[in-house]
Write a protein that holds these residues in place. Structure first.
Motif, PDB file in Angstrom:
ATOM      1  N   MET A 173       0.760  -1.086  -0.033  1.00 55.37           N
ATOM      2  CA  MET A 173       0.190   0.147  -0.088  1.00 55.37           C
ATOM      3  C   MET A 173       0.970   1.254  -0.177  1.00 55.37           C
ATOM      4  O   MET A 173       1.820   1.315   0.914  1.00 55.37           O
ATOM      5  CB  MET A 173      -0.885   0.003   1.262  1.00 55.37           C
ATOM      6  CG  MET A 173      -2.060  -1.091   1.169  1.00 55.37           C
ATOM      7  SD  MET A 173      -3.214  -0.609   2.888  1.00 55.37           S
ATOM      8  CE  MET A 173      -4.493  -1.465   2.114  1.00 55.37           C
ATOM      9  N   ILE A 174       0.683   2.192  -0.821  1.00 62.64           N
ATOM     10  CA  ILE A 174       1.213   3.780  -1.005  1.00 62.64           C
ATOM     11  C   ILE A 174       0.388   4.495  -0.495  1.00 62.64           C
ATOM     12  O   ILE A 174      -0.670   4.817  -0.934  1.00 62.64           O
ATOM     13  CB  ILE A 174       1.706   3.746  -2.542  1.00 62.64           C
ATOM     14  CG1 ILE A 174       2.287   2.594  -3.010  1.00 62.64           C
ATOM     15  CG2 ILE A 174       2.410   5.100  -2.406  1.00 62.64           C
ATOM     16  CD1 ILE A 174       2.780   2.671  -4.468  1.00 62.64           C
ATOM     17  N   PHE A 175       0.866   5.149   0.893  1.00 62.07           N
ATOM     18  CA  PHE A 175       0.000   6.246   1.134  1.00 62.07           C
ATOM     19  C   PHE A 175       0.782   7.705   0.893  1.00 62.07           C
ATOM     20  O   PHE A 175       1.818   7.836   1.048  1.00 62.07           O
ATOM     21  CB  PHE A 175      -0.080   6.252   2.628  1.00 62.07           C
ATOM     22  CG  PHE A 175      -1.149   5.004   3.072  1.00 62.07           C
ATOM     23  CD1 PHE A 175      -2.366   5.017   3.229  1.00 62.07           C
ATOM     24  CD2 PHE A 175      -0.350   3.868   3.340  1.00 62.07           C
ATOM     25  CE1 PHE A 175      -3.077   4.078   3.547  1.00 62.07           C
ATOM     26  CE2 PHE A 175      -1.496   2.814   3.832  1.00 62.07           C
ATOM     27  CZ  PHE A 175      -2.717   2.974   4.066  1.00 62.07           C
ATOM     28  N   GLN A 176      -0.045   8.636   0.621  1.00 70.08           N
ATOM     29  CA  GLN A 176       0.394   9.932   0.290  1.00 70.08           C
ATOM     30  C   GLN A 176      -0.200  10.914   1.411  1.00 70.08           C
ATOM     31  O   GLN A 176      -1.451  10.971   1.340  1.00 70.08           O
ATOM     32  CB  GLN A 176       0.181  10.307  -1.165  1.00 70.08           C
ATOM     33  CG  GLN A 176       0.704  11.740  -1.530  1.00 70.08           C
ATOM     34  CD  GLN A 176       0.072  11.862  -3.002  1.00 70.08           C
ATOM     35  OE1 GLN A 176      -1.096  11.837  -3.279  1.00 70.08           O
ATOM     36  NE2 GLN A 176       1.384  12.091  -3.929  1.00 70.08           N
ATOM     37  N   VAL A 177       0.570  11.721   2.073  1.00 73.46           N
ATOM     38  CA  VAL A 177       0.115  12.427   3.008  1.00 73.46           C
ATOM     39  C   VAL A 177       0.449  13.989   2.801  1.00 73.46           C
ATOM     40  O   VAL A 177       1.568  14.139   2.283  1.00 73.46           O
ATOM     41  CB  VAL A 177       0.613  12.109   4.488  1.00 73.46           C
ATOM     42  CG1 VAL A 177       0.213  12.918   5.560  1.00 73.46           C
ATOM     43  CG2 VAL A 177       0.448  10.664   4.784  1.00 73.46           C
ATOM     44  N   LEU A 234      -2.782   5.381  -2.844  1.00 74.02           N
ATOM     45  CA  LEU A 234      -2.631   4.957  -4.308  1.00 74.02           C
ATOM     46  C   LEU A 234      -2.260   3.498  -4.636  1.00 74.02           C
ATOM     47  O   LEU A 234      -1.713   2.884  -3.955  1.00 74.02           O
ATOM     48  CB  LEU A 234      -1.393   5.694  -4.527  1.00 74.02           C
ATOM     49  CG  LEU A 234      -1.243   7.417  -4.164  1.00 74.02           C
ATOM     50  CD1 LEU A 234      -0.043   7.932  -4.656  1.00 74.02           C
ATOM     51  CD2 LEU A 234      -2.393   7.764  -4.901  1.00 74.02           C
ATOM     52  N   GLY A 235      -3.154   3.166  -5.609  1.00 74.87           N
ATOM     53  CA  GLY A 235      -2.751   1.899  -6.382  1.00 74.87           C
ATOM     54  C   GLY A 235      -1.606   1.669  -6.669  1.00 74.87           C
ATOM     55  O   GLY A 235      -0.587   2.576  -7.196  1.00 74.87           O
ATOM     56  N   ASP A 236      -1.271   0.439  -7.385  1.00 78.76           N
ATOM     57  CA  ASP A 236      -0.159   0.153  -8.275  1.00 78.76           C
ATOM     58  C   ASP A 236       0.069   1.164  -9.375  1.00 78.76           C
ATOM     59  O   ASP A 236       1.361   1.525  -9.742  1.00 78.76           O
ATOM     60  CB  ASP A 236       0.079  -1.153  -8.701  1.00 78.76           C
ATOM     61  CG  ASP A 236       0.226  -2.276  -7.417  1.00 78.76           C
ATOM     62  OD1 ASP A 236       0.525  -1.714  -6.322  1.00 78.76           O
ATOM     63  OD2 ASP A 236      -0.241  -3.270  -7.562  1.00 78.76           O
TER      64      ASP A 236
END
Length: 91
Positions: free
Chosen positions: A1-5, A13-15
């Motif tokens: 899982m990619i989180f953007q804060v 964000l997905g792949d």
């Protein structure tokens, strides 16, 4: 899982770098944000993604020394289940 804060949101964000979920918390007044939207794409629901997003949002808000108004019904339910973050909640 990619989180953007960033200052007023936490996104998952997905792949393909497409936003699959988000918690939005714009500034409402000095030192207060309004958690007004939680969204998770239908393909990502039922896996705890909204809870992970809200947890990251709460930590971000706490680290910024701000309080949170809870306009979003999911945020209200999540904060009720997590008393350790009640000190962040304001009317």
């Amino acid at each position: 899982m990619i989180f953007q804060v960033d200052d007023n949101s936490v996104k998952f964000l997905g792949d393909d770098n497409e936003v699959k979920g988000a918690v939005l918390f714009p500034d409402a007044e000095d030192g207060v944000v309004d958690i007004n939207k939680t969204y998770v794409a239908p393909t990502e629901r039922g896996m705890g993604t909204a809870g992970l997003l809200m947890g990251r949002a709460a930590e971000h808000i706490k680290a910024a020394g701000k309080k949170a108004r809870l306009s979003c019904s999911y945020a209200q339910a999540w904060f009720n289940k997590h008393p350790e973050y009640q000190s962040l909640v304001t009317e």
